[in-house]
Design a protein around this motif. Structure first.
Motif, PDB file in Angstrom:
ATOM      1  N   LEU A   1       0.828  -1.211   0.000  1.00 57.76           N
ATOM      2  CA  LEU A   1       0.000   0.000   0.000  1.00 57.76           C
ATOM      3  C   LEU A   1       0.863   1.262   0.000  1.00 57.76           C
ATOM      4  CD1 LEU A   1      -2.758  -1.072   2.537  1.00 57.76           C
ATOM      5  CD2 LEU A   1      -2.941  -0.950   0.062  1.00 57.76           C
ATOM      6  N   MET A   2       1.952   1.243   0.745  1.00 54.33           N
ATOM      7  CA  MET A   2       2.842   2.401   0.753  1.00 54.33           C
ATOM      8  C   MET A   2       3.444   2.633  -0.621  1.00 54.33           C
ATOM      9  SD  MET A   2       4.727   1.780   4.438  1.00 54.33           S
ATOM     10  CE  MET A   2       5.794   3.220   4.317  1.00 54.33           C
ATOM     11  N   ARG A   3       3.800   1.571  -1.307  1.00 55.16           N
ATOM     12  CA  ARG A   3       4.347   1.713  -2.661  1.00 55.16           C
ATOM     13  C   ARG A   3       3.320   2.332  -3.596  1.00 55.16           C
ATOM     14  NH1 ARG A   3       3.954   0.125  -7.478  1.00 55.16           N
ATOM     15  NH2 ARG A   3       2.096  -1.036  -6.897  1.00 55.16           N
ATOM     16  N   ARG A   4       2.054   1.878  -3.488  1.00 52.31           N
ATOM     17  CA  ARG A   4       1.002   2.422  -4.340  1.00 52.31           C
ATOM     18  C   ARG A   4       0.752   3.894  -4.041  1.00 52.31           C
ATOM     19  NH1 ARG A   4      -4.707  -0.454  -4.047  1.00 52.31           N
ATOM     20  NH2 ARG A   4      -4.881   0.839  -2.177  1.00 52.31           N
ATOM     21  N   ASP A   5       0.743   4.263  -2.759  1.00 48.55           N
ATOM     22  CA  ASP A   5       0.569   5.668  -2.403  1.00 48.55           C
ATOM     23  C   ASP A   5       1.717   6.520  -2.923  1.00 48.55           C
ATOM     24  OD1 ASP A   5      -1.780   5.117  -1.174  1.00 48.55           O
ATOM     25  OD2 ASP A   5      -1.007   5.181   0.871  1.00 48.55           O
ATOM     26  N   LEU A   6       2.916   5.964  -2.875  1.00 52.83           N
ATOM     27  CA  LEU A   6       4.073   6.712  -3.361  1.00 52.83           C
ATOM     28  C   LEU A   6       3.955   6.986  -4.859  1.00 52.83           C
ATOM     29  CD1 LEU A   6       6.818   7.937  -2.638  1.00 52.83           C
ATOM     30  CD2 LEU A   6       7.862   5.717  -3.125  1.00 52.83           C
ATOM     31  N   VAL A   7       3.474   6.006  -5.609  1.00 49.62           N
ATOM     32  CA  VAL A   7       3.286   6.208  -7.058  1.00 49.62           C
ATOM     33  C   VAL A   7       2.274   7.324  -7.307  1.00 49.62           C
ATOM     34  CG1 VAL A   7       2.447   5.130  -9.174  1.00 49.62           C
ATOM     35  CG2 VAL A   7       3.944   3.854  -7.659  1.00 49.62           C
TER      36      VAL A   7
ATOM     37  N   GLY B   1      12.389   2.619   4.119  1.00 40.29           N
ATOM     38  CA  GLY B   1      12.706   3.454   2.967  1.00 40.29           C
ATOM     39  C   GLY B   1      11.474   4.102   2.358  1.00 40.29           C
ATOM     40  N   LEU B   2      10.370   3.344   2.265  1.00 43.69           N
ATOM     41  CA  LEU B   2       9.133   3.907   1.718  1.00 43.69           C
ATOM     42  C   LEU B   2       8.570   4.992   2.627  1.00 43.69           C
ATOM     43  CD1 LEU B   2       7.327   0.698   0.401  1.00 43.69           C
ATOM     44  CD2 LEU B   2       8.325   2.530  -0.964  1.00 43.69           C
ATOM     45  N   SER B   3       8.657   4.771   3.940  1.00 45.68           N
ATOM     46  CA  SER B   3       8.147   5.771   4.871  1.00 45.68           C
ATOM     47  C   SER B   3       8.905   7.091   4.728  1.00 45.68           C
ATOM     48  CB  SER B   3       8.263   5.242   6.308  1.00 45.68           C
ATOM     49  OG  SER B   3       7.820   6.200   7.240  1.00 45.68           O
ATOM     50  N   GLU B   4      10.203   7.004   4.590  1.00 51.38           N
ATOM     51  CA  GLU B   4      11.009   8.224   4.418  1.00 51.38           C
ATOM     52  C   GLU B   4      10.657   8.927   3.108  1.00 51.38           C
ATOM     53  OE1 GLU B   4      15.751   9.511   4.220  1.00 51.38           O
ATOM     54  OE2 GLU B   4      15.155   7.426   4.638  1.00 51.38           O
ATOM     55  N   ALA B   5      10.467   8.143   2.039  1.00 50.37           N
ATOM     56  CA  ALA B   5      10.121   8.740   0.745  1.00 50.37           C
ATOM     57  C   ALA B   5       8.729   9.364   0.774  1.00 50.37           C
ATOM     58  CB  ALA B   5      10.193   7.673  -0.354  1.00 50.37           C
ATOM     59  N   LEU B   6       7.776   8.710   1.445  1.00 53.27           N
ATOM     60  CA  LEU B   6       6.429   9.278   1.545  1.00 53.27           C
ATOM     61  C   LEU B   6       6.439  10.588   2.325  1.00 53.27           C
ATOM     62  CD1 LEU B   6       4.256   6.085   2.193  1.00 53.27           C
ATOM     63  CD2 LEU B   6       4.103   7.620   0.238  1.00 53.27           C
TER      64      LEU B   6
ATOM     65  N   GLY C   1      -7.446  18.489  -4.889  1.00 58.15           N
ATOM     66  CA  GLY C   1      -6.392  17.483  -4.716  1.00 58.15           C
ATOM     67  C   GLY C   1      -6.533  16.664  -3.453  1.00 58.15           C
ATOM     68  N   PRO C   2      -6.718  17.290  -2.269  1.00 61.18           N
ATOM     69  CA  PRO C   2      -6.887  16.488  -1.047  1.00 61.18           C
ATOM     70  C   PRO C   2      -8.086  15.554  -1.085  1.00 61.18           C
ATOM     71  CG  PRO C   2      -6.332  18.764  -0.500  1.00 61.18           C
ATOM     72  CD  PRO C   2      -6.559  18.728  -1.970  1.00 61.18           C
ATOM     73  N   MET C   3      -9.160  15.933  -1.796  1.00 62.83           N
ATOM     74  CA  MET C   3     -10.320  15.032  -1.904  1.00 62.83           C
ATOM     75  C   MET C   3      -9.932  13.747  -2.626  1.00 62.83           C
ATOM     76  SD  MET C   3     -13.494  17.573  -2.881  1.00 62.83           S
ATOM     77  CE  MET C   3     -14.662  16.214  -2.780  1.00 62.83           C
ATOM     78  N   ILE C   4      -9.194  13.892  -3.708  1.00 63.08           N
ATOM     79  CA  ILE C   4      -8.799  12.707  -4.480  1.00 63.08           C
ATOM     80  C   ILE C   4      -7.828  11.854  -3.684  1.00 63.08           C
ATOM     81  CG2 ILE C   4      -7.719  11.939  -6.613  1.00 63.08           C
ATOM     82  CD1 ILE C   4     -10.486  13.197  -6.918  1.00 63.08           C
ATOM     83  N   MET C   5      -6.873  12.482  -2.991  1.00 62.30           N
ATOM     84  CA  MET C   5      -5.927  11.707  -2.215  1.00 62.30           C
ATOM     85  C   MET C   5      -6.623  10.979  -1.052  1.00 62.30           C
ATOM     86  SD  MET C   5      -3.359  12.188  -3.993  1.00 62.30           S
ATOM     87  CE  MET C   5      -2.278  11.181  -3.006  1.00 62.30           C
ATOM     88  N   ALA C   6      -7.659  11.619  -0.472  1.00 61.17           N
ATOM     89  CA  ALA C   6      -8.405  10.953   0.594  1.00 61.17           C
ATOM     90  C   ALA C   6      -9.140   9.733   0.070  1.00 61.17           C
ATOM     91  CB  ALA C   6      -9.408  11.946   1.207  1.00 61.17           C
ATOM     92  N   LEU C   7      -9.669   9.831  -1.161  1.00 61.56           N
ATOM     93  CA  LEU C   7     -10.329   8.661  -1.759  1.00 61.56           C
ATOM     94  C   LEU C   7      -9.336   7.534  -2.004  1.00 61.56           C
ATOM     95  CD1 LEU C   7     -12.767  10.346  -4.334  1.00 61.56           C
ATOM     96  CD2 LEU C   7     -13.371   9.176  -2.199  1.00 61.56           C
ATOM     97  N   MET C   8      -8.127   7.890  -2.431  1.00 68.15           N
ATOM     98  CA  MET C   8      -7.108   6.863  -2.664  1.00 68.15           C
ATOM     99  C   MET C   8      -6.705   6.190  -1.352  1.00 68.15           C
ATOM    100  SD  MET C   8      -4.668   8.589  -5.561  1.00 68.15           S
ATOM    101  CE  MET C   8      -3.765   7.055  -5.726  1.00 68.15           C
ATOM    102  N   ARG C   9      -6.577   6.988  -0.283  1.00 69.37           N
ATOM    103  CA  ARG C   9      -6.229   6.387   1.013  1.00 69.37           C
ATOM    104  C   ARG C   9      -7.362   5.516   1.530  1.00 69.37           C
ATOM    105  NH1 ARG C   9      -3.949  11.569   1.915  1.00 69.37           N
ATOM    106  NH2 ARG C   9      -5.863  12.239   2.995  1.00 69.37           N
ATOM    107  N   LYS C  10      -8.603   5.916   1.309  1.00 68.52           N
ATOM    108  CA  LYS C  10      -9.739   5.104   1.749  1.00 68.52           C
ATOM    109  C   LYS C  10      -9.778   3.778   1.004  1.00 68.52           C
ATOM    110  CE  LYS C  10     -14.765   5.190   2.220  1.00 68.52           C
ATOM    111  NZ  LYS C  10     -16.004   5.971   1.980  1.00 68.52           N
ATOM    112  N   GLU C  11      -9.492   3.819  -0.293  1.00 68.85           N
ATOM    113  CA  GLU C  11      -9.472   2.573  -1.069  1.00 68.85           C
ATOM    114  C   GLU C  11      -8.343   1.671  -0.626  1.00 68.85           C
ATOM    115  OE1 GLU C  11      -9.023   1.168  -5.756  1.00 68.85           O
ATOM    116  OE2 GLU C  11      -9.015   3.278  -5.209  1.00 68.85           O
ATOM    117  N   ALA C  12      -7.188   2.287  -0.279  1.00 67.46           N
ATOM    118  CA  ALA C  12      -6.054   1.479   0.179  1.00 67.46           C
ATOM    119  C   ALA C  12      -6.339   0.827   1.521  1.00 67.46           C
ATOM    120  CB  ALA C  12      -4.805   2.351   0.287  1.00 67.46           C
ATOM    121  N   ALA C  13      -7.064   1.515   2.391  1.00 70.23           N
ATOM    122  CA  ALA C  13      -7.392   0.951   3.710  1.00 70.23           C
ATOM    123  C   ALA C  13      -8.370  -0.186   3.596  1.00 70.23           C
ATOM    124  CB  ALA C  13      -7.976   2.043   4.606  1.00 70.23           C
TER     125      ALA C  13
END
Length: 409
Positions: free
Chosen positions: A171-177, A222-227, A397-409
């Motif tokens: 999930l972290m990798r997908r969020d990073l992309v 490493g992913l946490s630092e990049a995020l 932008g934050p609305m779309i990112m919130a939807l992506m985080r909700k889907e990842a959860a």
């Protein structure tokens, strides 16, 4: 029987066999143990005891020769005495040499104890009420049941931690992309996006193979630092953009207030007969208004988020989009179709397009459709967002990112 043998017939003796033979002399739990449950728990913890799946198949065949389901309890006869041929038949024709090899491992690990007769044969005889059996003693399976359960729970807990960590890394990798794609649309000149993108590609490649827990922890760090780095750049850019928007809108509202205060008194003076004062002051007010209007920046209402990221985060709109959405105007067309179905009035839609721009308003509509069940009044919600957009305090932008985080959860 007066004596219980502890050495196998014509087989070497070692310290492990003597240890397991001594442990087998202990009492079996009074309540007994379900033999199938014991096998199930041992199957989960087999690696911890040095057993393989084939070893467990042989043990299961031996257990099947014990007629009762409970090992121990009222039934103290735990010695089974099948022949090698009978064991191989229950193993679906396993070669006898293979069966003996796995049987030797069961004896070496202490889950089966040999009770060999003087001539090495396996049999049972009765002398009145007493039964004497020579073969394989299954008592260790019942005696070591608490130990097996504890090891099985530890194995399951470790497997669960591994699965959760692997899911977290994925999930972290997908969020990073997603953040990299969004960040490049904001600041394409920064090198941090290339570094984060390379890390995401390498992580996807590593996840194709079996990683141990330590490797996954290293990748997670490493992913946490990049995020954190990408979020810091994006949030800093959005804050700067919001501040500049606030400043421009403050100037706009200040000028409009000047216009209102200048115009009303002049009308009163005109009614009072002081025409000369009106003629001299009115052009000055018009000049100030024109200059103020010239200084107002022309706002670009195109969303500062890639269209591809919007389409990836929102999928409900596809039900109403027969032609595929490839451009922003296609998304606006779809929003025009969805808006009346959501109960949004034309005035609220026009207000949103006026303050946000048609493209960003369309993004808000498809994002609201994703959470339509959670929104009590879509029209009122859209008007509230339009009011924020009028003050320069809204970005999709934050609305779309919130939807992506909700889907990842």
């Amino acid at each position: 029987m007066d004596y219980t043998p502890i050495t196998p017939f014509r087989r070497p003796v070692n310290a492990a066999i003597l240890k397991h033979q001594a442990a087998a002399q202990q009492e079996v739990p009074p309540s007994g143990v379900n033999k199938w449950e014991a096998l199930r728990e041992l199957g989960a913890a087999r690696v911890a005891f040095g057993l393989t799946d084939r070893d467990l198949s042989v043990l299961q065949a031996l257990v099947s020769f014990h007629q009762a389901t409970i090992l121990g309890g009222n039934n103290s006869e735990l010695v089974v005495h099948p022949s090698n041929k009978a064991i191989c038949e229950r193993l679906n024709g396993m070669p006898c040499s293979t069966m003996r090899r796995h049987l030797a491992n069961l004896v070496q690990t202490g889950f089966v104890v040999r009770r060999d007769s003087p001539n090495g044969k396996r049999y049972a005889r009765r002398y009145g009420d007493e039964k004497i059996a020579f073969g394989f003693d299954l008592a260790p399976l019942a005696q070591r049941f608490p130990e097996v359960c504890e090891a099985a729970e530890a194995v399951r807990a470790a497997e669960e931690r591994y699965r959760r960590l692997r899911s977290t890394v994925s999930l972290m990798r997908r969020d990073l992309v997603g953040l990299v794609e969004y960040g490049r649309s904001l600041r394409p000149d920064l090198v941090v996006w290339d570094q984060a993108s390379d890390l995401a590609v390498l992580t996807a490649r590593d996840l194709r193979r079996k990683l141990d827990f330590a490797e996954l922890q290293q990748i997670e760090a490493g992913l946490s630092e990049a995020l954190n780095a990408t979020r810091g750049v994006i949030e800093g850019d959005q804050t700067e953009d919001m501040s500049s928007n606030d400043a421009s809108y403050e100037q706009h509202y200040q000028n409009s207030n000047i216009d209102s205060y200048d115009s009303e008194p002049r009308l009163e003076k005109a009614q009072g007969g002081e025409v000369t004062t009106n003629q001299t002051e009115a052009p000055v007010a018009n000049d100030q208004t024109d200059k103020a209007d010239d200084t107002i920046p022309k706002e670009n209402h195109l969303p500062r988020i890639p269209l591809g990221l919007v389409l990836a985060a929102c999928s409900e709109y596809q039900t109403y989009a027969e032609p595929p959405v490839r451009h922003w105007h296609d998304l606006v067309r779809v929003a025009d179709i969805i808006r009346p179905m959501m109960g949004i009035s034309p005035s609220a839609w026009d207000e949103a397009k006026s303050h946000m721009g048609p493209e960003e308003a369309a993004v808000v509509i498809v994002a609201m459709l994703e959470r339509f069940g959670d929104i009590r009044s879509p029209g009122g919600y859209l008007r509230a967002l339009s009011a924020k957009a009028a003050l320069g305090e809204f970005s999709c932008g934050p609305m779309i990112m919130a939807l992506m985080r909700k889907e990842a959860a």
